[in-house]
Design a protein around this motif. Structure first.
Motif, PDB file in Angstrom:
ATOM      1  N   PRO A  15      43.709  52.418  39.813  1.00 34.67           N
ATOM      2  CA  PRO A  15      43.374  51.164  39.119  1.00 34.67           C
ATOM      3  C   PRO A  15      42.340  50.340  39.887  1.00 34.67           C
ATOM      4  O   PRO A  15      41.490  49.686  39.280  1.00 34.67           O
ATOM      5  CB  PRO A  15      44.713  50.416  39.055  1.00 34.67           C
ATOM      6  CG  PRO A  15      45.749  51.442  39.230  1.00 34.67           C
ATOM      7  CD  PRO A  15      45.157  52.503  40.102  1.00 34.67           C
ATOM      8  N   LEU A  16      42.408  50.403  41.202  1.00 32.44           N
ATOM      9  CA  LEU A  16      41.450  49.633  42.004  1.00 32.44           C
ATOM     10  C   LEU A  16      40.071  50.268  41.944  1.00 32.44           C
ATOM     11  O   LEU A  16      39.051  49.577  41.922  1.00 32.44           O
ATOM     12  CB  LEU A  16      41.925  49.554  43.458  1.00 32.44           C
ATOM     13  CG  LEU A  16      43.316  48.977  43.670  1.00 32.44           C
ATOM     14  CD1 LEU A  16      43.670  48.975  45.145  1.00 32.44           C
ATOM     15  CD2 LEU A  16      43.384  47.563  43.108  1.00 32.44           C
ATOM     16  N   LYS A  17      40.063  51.597  41.909  1.00 31.00           N
ATOM     17  CA  LYS A  17      38.779  52.303  41.834  1.00 31.00           C
ATOM     18  C   LYS A  17      38.077  51.935  40.526  1.00 31.00           C
ATOM     19  O   LYS A  17      36.866  51.715  40.498  1.00 31.00           O
ATOM     20  CB  LYS A  17      39.032  53.809  41.903  1.00 31.00           C
ATOM     21  CG  LYS A  17      37.764  54.626  42.050  1.00 31.00           C
ATOM     22  CD  LYS A  17      38.095  56.108  42.139  1.00 31.00           C
ATOM     23  CE  LYS A  17      36.991  56.904  41.482  1.00 31.00           C
ATOM     24  NZ  LYS A  17      37.467  58.173  40.955  1.00 31.00           N
ATOM     25  N   ILE A  18      38.853  51.860  39.456  1.00 30.75           N
ATOM     26  CA  ILE A  18      38.258  51.496  38.174  1.00 30.75           C
ATOM     27  C   ILE A  18      37.765  50.054  38.208  1.00 30.75           C
ATOM     28  O   ILE A  18      36.741  49.720  37.625  1.00 30.75           O
ATOM     29  CB  ILE A  18      39.277  51.703  37.043  1.00 30.75           C
ATOM     30  CG1 ILE A  18      39.478  53.202  36.850  1.00 30.75           C
ATOM     31  CG2 ILE A  18      38.814  51.064  35.754  1.00 30.75           C
ATOM     32  CD1 ILE A  18      40.540  53.546  35.870  1.00 30.75           C
ATOM     33  N   ALA A  19      38.498  49.215  38.932  1.00 30.21           N
ATOM     34  CA  ALA A  19      38.076  47.819  39.042  1.00 30.21           C
ATOM     35  C   ALA A  19      36.894  47.673  40.004  1.00 30.21           C
ATOM     36  O   ALA A  19      36.444  46.562  40.276  1.00 30.21           O
ATOM     37  CB  ALA A  19      39.246  46.954  39.520  1.00 30.21           C
ATOM     38  N   ARG A  20      36.396  48.792  40.500  1.00 27.83           N
ATOM     39  CA  ARG A  20      35.213  48.838  41.369  1.00 27.83           C
ATOM     40  C   ARG A  20      35.372  48.047  42.656  1.00 27.83           C
ATOM     41  O   ARG A  20      34.450  47.374  43.112  1.00 27.83           O
ATOM     42  CB  ARG A  20      33.978  48.317  40.616  1.00 27.83           C
ATOM     43  CG  ARG A  20      33.548  49.219  39.501  1.00 27.83           C
ATOM     44  CD  ARG A  20      32.428  48.584  38.720  1.00 27.83           C
ATOM     45  NE  ARG A  20      32.142  49.344  37.524  1.00 27.83           N
ATOM     46  CZ  ARG A  20      31.418  50.450  37.512  1.00 27.83           C
ATOM     47  NH1 ARG A  20      30.913  50.910  38.624  1.00 27.83           N
ATOM     48  NH2 ARG A  20      31.206  51.092  36.387  1.00 27.83           N
ATOM     49  N   LEU A  21      36.549  48.165  43.264  1.00 26.98           N
ATOM     50  CA  LEU A  21      36.705  47.579  44.592  1.00 26.98           C
ATOM     51  C   LEU A  21      36.055  48.488  45.631  1.00 26.98           C
ATOM     52  O   LEU A  21      35.851  49.675  45.381  1.00 26.98           O
ATOM     53  CB  LEU A  21      38.195  47.426  44.917  1.00 26.98           C
ATOM     54  CG  LEU A  21      38.777  46.029  44.675  1.00 26.98           C
ATOM     55  CD1 LEU A  21      38.653  45.663  43.211  1.00 26.98           C
ATOM     56  CD2 LEU A  21      40.236  45.991  45.100  1.00 26.98           C
ATOM     57  N   GLY A  22      35.748  47.909  46.780  1.00 28.85           N
ATOM     58  CA  GLY A  22      35.139  48.693  47.853  1.00 28.85           C
ATOM     59  C   GLY A  22      36.115  49.702  48.420  1.00 28.85           C
ATOM     60  O   GLY A  22      37.328  49.554  48.295  1.00 28.85           O
ATOM     61  N   LYS A  23      35.554  50.747  49.039  1.00 27.92           N
ATOM     62  CA  LYS A  23      36.385  51.838  49.537  1.00 27.92           C
ATOM     63  C   LYS A  23      37.421  51.358  50.560  1.00 27.92           C
ATOM     64  O   LYS A  23      38.593  51.705  50.489  1.00 27.92           O
ATOM     65  CB  LYS A  23      35.485  52.888  50.186  1.00 27.92           C
ATOM     66  CG  LYS A  23      35.818  54.299  49.726  1.00 27.92           C
ATOM     67  CD  LYS A  23      35.020  55.321  50.507  1.00 27.92           C
ATOM     68  CE  LYS A  23      35.522  56.717  50.218  1.00 27.92           C
ATOM     69  NZ  LYS A  23      34.859  57.367  49.110  1.00 27.92           N
ATOM     70  N   SER A  24      36.961  50.543  51.512  1.00 29.95           N
ATOM     71  CA  SER A  24      37.876  50.123  52.579  1.00 29.95           C
ATOM     72  C   SER A  24      38.934  49.181  52.018  1.00 29.95           C
ATOM     73  O   SER A  24      40.097  49.211  52.420  1.00 29.95           O
ATOM     74  CB  SER A  24      37.103  49.439  53.697  1.00 29.95           C
ATOM     75  OG  SER A  24      36.466  48.281  53.209  1.00 29.95           O
ATOM     76  N   GLU A  25      38.517  48.367  51.069  1.00 27.18           N
ATOM     77  CA  GLU A  25      39.459  47.433  50.442  1.00 27.18           C
ATOM     78  C   GLU A  25      40.558  48.200  49.712  1.00 27.18           C
ATOM     79  O   GLU A  25      41.743  47.874  49.810  1.00 27.18           O
ATOM     80  CB  GLU A  25      38.694  46.555  49.458  1.00 27.18           C
ATOM     81  CG  GLU A  25      39.350  45.232  49.195  1.00 27.18           C
ATOM     82  CD  GLU A  25      38.419  44.333  48.380  1.00 27.18           C
ATOM     83  OE1 GLU A  25      38.945  43.434  47.723  1.00 27.18           O
ATOM     84  OE2 GLU A  25      37.197  44.571  48.388  1.00 27.18           O
ATOM     85  N   ILE A  26      40.123  49.235  48.974  1.00 26.66           N
ATOM     86  CA  ILE A  26      41.100  50.069  48.264  1.00 26.66           C
ATOM     87  C   ILE A  26      42.078  50.673  49.258  1.00 26.66           C
ATOM     88  O   ILE A  26      43.295  50.615  49.074  1.00 26.66           O
ATOM     89  CB  ILE A  26      40.388  51.190  47.475  1.00 26.66           C
ATOM     90  CG1 ILE A  26      39.548  50.601  46.350  1.00 26.66           C
ATOM     91  CG2 ILE A  26      41.411  52.169  46.912  1.00 26.66           C
ATOM     92  CD1 ILE A  26      38.825  51.626  45.517  1.00 26.66           C
ATOM     93  N   GLU A  27      41.532  51.223  50.345  1.00 26.69           N
ATOM     94  CA  GLU A  27      42.382  51.870  51.336  1.00 26.69           C
ATOM     95  C   GLU A  27      43.427  50.899  51.890  1.00 26.69           C
ATOM     96  O   GLU A  27      44.598  51.236  52.022  1.00 26.69           O
ATOM     97  CB  GLU A  27      41.535  52.424  52.468  1.00 26.69           C
ATOM     98  CG  GLU A  27      41.469  53.944  52.464  1.00 26.69           C
ATOM     99  CD  GLU A  27      40.379  54.461  53.379  1.00 26.69           C
ATOM    100  OE1 GLU A  27      40.360  54.042  54.544  1.00 26.69           O
ATOM    101  OE2 GLU A  27      39.546  55.252  52.910  1.00 26.69           O
ATOM    102  N   ASP A  28      42.972  49.692  52.201  1.00 28.27           N
ATOM    103  CA  ASP A  28      43.896  48.691  52.744  1.00 28.27           C
ATOM    104  C   ASP A  28      45.033  48.407  51.775  1.00 28.27           C
ATOM    105  O   ASP A  28      46.207  48.421  52.146  1.00 28.27           O
ATOM    106  CB  ASP A  28      43.145  47.380  53.030  1.00 28.27           C
ATOM    107  CG  ASP A  28      42.250  47.520  54.248  1.00 28.27           C
ATOM    108  OD1 ASP A  28      42.400  48.539  54.950  1.00 28.27           O
ATOM    109  OD2 ASP A  28      41.408  46.631  54.478  1.00 28.27           O
TER     110      ASP A  28
END
Ligand SMILES: Nc1ncnc2c1ncn2[C@@H]1O[C@H](COP(=O)(O)OP(=O)(O)OP(=O)(O)O)[C@@H](O)[C@H]1O
Ligand SMILES: [Mg+2]
Lengths: 349, 349
Positions: free
Chosen positions: B98-111
Motif C-alpha cells: 500500500p505504501l509503494k502504491i502511495a509512492r512513498l520513498g524506499k527508506s520510508e517504506i522500509e521504516d
C-alpha cells in the motif's frame, strides 16, 4: 511393507529405488526402450541430413562413420548454393510466428481476463437484430449496389432504433459462458473450411504473399486457443488478491500488471509456447497465402518433395533439423516459468 | 472515523440479501457484525469496502458520502478471510505494497514496514514468501498490511476462522489490544459469538439480511429484544419453553410459573439461561423435570433435563451427580425470566 494386492502391484508400482534388482533391470530396460523409440525419428532425421543420395536409396544405414560416410552435401546445397531461399523461409517463419504469437497472446489474454472478471449480459435479441441489420447492409451493398457508407450508416441507425423499440419485449440474455463457448467454437471447424474466403479477402486488399496477411490469419486462428487456456488460468487466481490490491490503492491497470501478470507467468508461457509451435508448423494456410516472398519453413519442407529429382530426403532432413532448433530453444526459455505452485500461500492454510 | 450505513439494501438478481440496513459506527469503535452463515455479513462489509455495488441506500465514511466511490478512494483497509496475500511478493513487499502504491520513498517504506512488523512480531520473516509461513503468521501479515496504511476504517472478514482454537484465542487478545492502541474504527465480521462478545464494543446481529439488534455485548446477552437474539447468543443457548400466559402466570405443562408481570397471551415463550437455573429436589422448584444427561465440563456440570416442553440445560455444581431419569425440580429467580411473543418472537416486558 504390507502385502500388496495384485492390482496394486500392477498399477501402483513401488518406487524404482526400492525395487529388487531383477525388477529394476526390467523397468530400466523398458524405459530405455521407450526413450529410444521416442528419440529415434529425431536421430533418423539428423543422420539422414548427412547421408548421400546413394546411402538413402540403397537401403537403411544407421551409424555414421560405420555404416556410411557422412557428407555435408545437403547442408551445402541449402546453406551455400540456395542460402537465400533457405534463409528467407527461415526468417519468414521466425517473423511470422513471433508476431502472430505475440498478437494472439496479447489480445487473447486481455479478452480472457475480461471474460474471467467482468460479467457480460448482452441481450440475445439485440445480437440477433445487430446481425440482421448487418446482413441487410451487405445485401444492400452487394446486390443492390448501395454506397457502402450509406448502407453502414443506415444499418447502425436501424439497429439502434430497433433495440430501443423492441428491447423490452425480449429478456433472454447471454452470459460469459456463452461468449466463451462461441469463441472456442470458432476453432471446432478446421481453419481449412474458411481458407478460400480468407484467400479472396487478402487478394482483394492486395495483401497476398505478405507477412502481414499470414500474421493476421495465424493470430486470429489461434485466438480461441489463447482465450480458452488463459480464461481458465485467470479464473484460478483468487479474486481476493485483486480486490485486496484495489483496496491497497491500486488502479485496475496497476492491479493487472502488479498482481495478475506475475501470477499468470506460467499460463502465459505455456500458452505462448503452444501457439508458437502451432504457428511455426502451420502449413495449409501458408500454402494458400504465400507464393514466394512470404514462404515459411513447412512450405520449404514440402517443396523438397516436388521437383523432378524425386523426394530429396537429405535436403528435407536438413530443413527439419534447423526447424526443430528454435522450438527447442523456446521450450527451454519458457519452461522455467512453467513451474507449479505459483499461487501457493495466497489464500488459506 | 465514523461509518454510517443508511437504509442499505443489496440484491443479487431477484434475491434480496440485505434489507434496509441502518448502522452507525462511532469513532474508534470496535463493531462486530455477527450472524449465521449466509446472513449477509460479508456482503455488508464488502459494500462498505466498495467491492460490491449498492442496490439502495447510502454509505458515508467520516461524513463523506462514498456510496459510489471506488474502493481505493475510501481509505479503508480490509483483512480477508482468506488473507489474500500476494504469493509472488515477500512478507516485506506484501506489507509495504500500500505504501509503494502511495509512492512513498524506499527508506520510508522500509521504516514503516519494520515498525508494523515489530508490532505483529514478524520482523524475522520479512524476506520470506507467504507459502513459507504458518497460518497464524500469514494472518499477521494480512493484519500488518492493513495496519501499515493507518486507514480510516479497518474491515475484517472472519480473520481468525482459519486458525486453530488455541491460536485463535491468542490472536483475539492481540487484535483487541492492537485496536485499542491504534484507536482505529473497526468493523469485524464473524459467526463466532465468543469472538463477538470478547472483542466488540457493540455487536450488530444480522439474520437473513435484517438487523436484529445492535447493542453492547453485555446488553445483547442480558437484554435480548427478540427470541432469535436470545437463542443465538449464549452457550449453551437459552432454554425456551412454549406455553401460555394468563395474568402473569405462565403455564408449562402442568406447572404454573409466576412471572411477576401482568401479561397475558395464549401463545408465549418462556426463556431461561442455563446459569440462572438450579437443580433442586423433586417436588421443589418451579418446573418439574426428569434428568436426561450429565456432562462434566470442567468448572461445572452441564445437566440436561427433560421438561413438559423440551430439554433444559442447567449449569450445576461440579460435584453434582444423580442417576438418569431421576425426577428433579428446576428452580430459578423469576427476575431472570425472559418472555417472548410466540408468533412474532418479540420480547414481552
Ligand atoms: N455474488 C453473489 N451472487 C449471488 N448471491 C450471492 C453473492 N454473494 C453472496 N450471495 C448470497 O448472499 C447471501 C449472503 O452472503 P454473505 O457472503 O454475505 O454471507 P455471510 O453472512 O458472509 O456468510 P458466511 O458466514 O458463510 O461467510 C447468501 O445467501 C449468498 O448466497
Ligand atoms: Mg462471509
Amino acid at each position: 511393507m504390507a502385502e500388496r494386492t495384485l492390482m496394486e502391484r500392477l498399477f501402483e508400482p513401488a518406487q524404482i529405488g526400492h525395487m529388487p534388482v531383477g525388477t529394476k533391470i526390467v523397468v530400466y530396460s523398458l524405459l530405455l526402450f521407450w526413450t529410444a523409440f521416442v528419440l529415434f525419428p529425431i536421430y533418423w532425421v539428423f543422420i539422414t541430413s548427412f547421408k548421400s543420395a546413394v546411402d538413402v536409396n540403397s537401403g537403411p544405414v544407421y551409424l555414421p562413420f560405420i555404416d556410411f560416410k557422412p557428407s555435408l552435401h545437403a547442408w551445402k546445397e541449402l546453406f551455400v548454393f540456395d542460402w537465400e531461399d533457405t534463409l528467407k523461409a527461415y526468417t519468414n517463419s521466425i517473423i511470422i510466428s513471433l508476431f502472430a504469437t505475440a498478437l494472439s497472446v496479447l489480445i487473447g489474454s486481455m479478452a480472457a481476463y475480461a471474460l474471467a472478471r467482468i460479467e457480460y449480459a448482452p441481450k440475445f435479441g439485440s445480437i440477433l437484430i445487430f446481425v440482421l441489420s448487418m446482413i441487410a447492409a451487405f445485401v444492400g451493398v452487394g446486390v443492390y449496389g448501395v454506397d457502402w457508407r450509406l448502407a453502414c450508416a443506415v444499418a447502425v441507425a436501424v439497429f439502434f432504433f430497433l433495440i430501443k423499440a423492441l428491447g423490452r419485449f425480449y429478456a433472454a440474455r447471454l452470459g460469459n459462458g456463452d461468449i466463451l463457448f462461441w469463441m472456442i467454437s470458432q476453432r471446432i471447424l478446421a481453419p481449412v473450411v474458411v481458407v478460400v474466403p480468407i484467400y479472396m479477402m487478402f487478394q482483394s486488399v492486395g495483401l497476398l504473399d505478405t507477412h502481414l496477411a499470414i500474421i493476421l490469419t495465424y493470430a486470429v486462428v489461434n485466438l480461441p486457443i489463447v482465450i480458452w487456456l488463459m480464461y481458465d488460468f485467470f479464473k484460478s487466481i483468487p479474486i481476493e488478491l485483486e480486490e485486496s490490491a484495489q483496496l491497497d490503492g491500486a488502479t485496475r491497470l496497476l492491479t493487472f500488471f502488479d498482481i495478475v501478470l506475475p501470477l499468470s507467468k506460467a499460463g502465459l508461457a505455456a500458452t505462448t509456447l503452444l501457439v508458437m509451435i502451432l504457428a511455426w508448423n502451420e502449413y495449409l494456410l501458408a500454402l494458400f497465402l504465400s507464393t514466394s516472398k512470404a514462404q515459411t519453413m513447412p512450405i520449404l519442407v514440402a517443396a523438397m518433395n516436388a521437383g523432378e529429382r524425386g523426394i530429396l530426403w537429405w535436403n528435407m532432413s536438413v530443413v527439419i533439423v534447423v526447424m526443430i532448433i528454435p522450438v527447442v530453444v523456446m521450450a527451454i526459455i519458457l519452461q522455467r516459468f512453467i513451474a507449479k505452485g505459483m499461487l501457493l500461500g495466497a489464500v488459506k492454510g | 472515523m465514523t461509518v454510517v450505513l443508511n437504509q442499505i439494501t443489496k440484491s443479487f438478481g431477484a434475491a434480496k440479501v440485505l434489507h434496509e440496513l441502518d448502522l452507525e459506527v462511532h469513532e474508534g469503535e470496535f463493531l462486530v457484525l455477527l450472524g449465521a452463515s449466509g446472513s449477509g455479513k460479508s456482503t455488508a462489509l464488502r459494500m462498505i469496502a466498495g467491492l460490491e455495488s449498492v442496490t439502495g441506500g447510502s454509505i458515508s465514511i467520516d461524513g463523506r458520502d462514498v456510496t459510489n466511490e471506488l474502493p481505493k478512494n475510501r481509505n479503508v483497509a480490509m483483512v480477508f478471510q482468506s488473507y489474500a496475500l500476494y504469493p509472488h511478493k515477500t512478507v516485506g513487499e506484501n506489507i509495504g505494497y500500500p505504501l509503494k502504491i502511495a509512492r512513498l520513498g524506499k527508506s520510508e517504506i522500509e521504516d514503516q514496514v519494520r515498525d508494523v512488523a515489530d508490532q505483529v512480531q514478524l520482523t524475522d520473516y520479512l524476506d520470506r514468501y507467504p507459502r513459507q509461513l504458518s497460518g497464524g503468521q500469514r494472518q499477521r501479515v494480512a493484519l500488518a498490511r492493513a495496519m501499515v496504511r493507518r486507514p480510516a476504517v479497518f474491515l475484517m472478514d472472519e480473520p481468525l476462522s482459519n486458525l486453530d482454537a488455541k491460536l485463535r484465542g491468542h490472536m483475539r487478545a492481540e487484535l483487541k489490544h492492537m485496536q485499542q492502541q491504534l484507536g482505529i474504527t473497526t468493523i469485524y465480521v464473524t459467526h463466532d459469538q465468543v469472538e463477538a462478545m470478547t472483542l466488540a464494543h457493540r455487536v450488530a446481529l444480522l439474520e437473513m439480511g435484517k438487523l436484529q439488534q445492535l447493542a453492547s455485548p453485555k446488553s445483547i446477552y442480558d437484554d435480548p429484544e427478540t427470541l432469535f437474539v436470545a437463542q443465538f447468543i449464549g452457550s449453551p443457548p437459552m432454554n425456551v419453553a412454549k406455553g401460555s400466559l394468563d395474568g402473569g402466570v405462565f403455564a408449562l405443562g402442568d406447572d404454573r410459573i409466576g412471572t411477576g408481570k401482568s401479561l397475558s397471551s395464549p401463545d408465549a415463550v418462556l426463556g431461561l439461561r442455563a446459569e440462572d437455573c438450579r437443580v433442586v429436589e423433586a417436588g421443589a422448584g418451579k418446573i418439574r423435570a426428569k434428568l436426561y444427561a450429565n456432562e462434566l465440563i470442567g468448572d461445572h456440570t452441564l445437566v440436561t433435563a427433560e421438561t413438559a416442553s423440551g430439554m433444559f440445560s442447567i449449569k450445576a455444581e461440579k460435584e453434582f451427580d444423580a442417576p438418569m431419569n431421576a425426577a428433579i425440580g428446576i428452580d430459578f429467580d423469576p427476575e431472570k425470566l425472559y418472555l417472548f411473543d410466540g408468533s412474532s418472537g418479540a420480547r414481552m416486558r
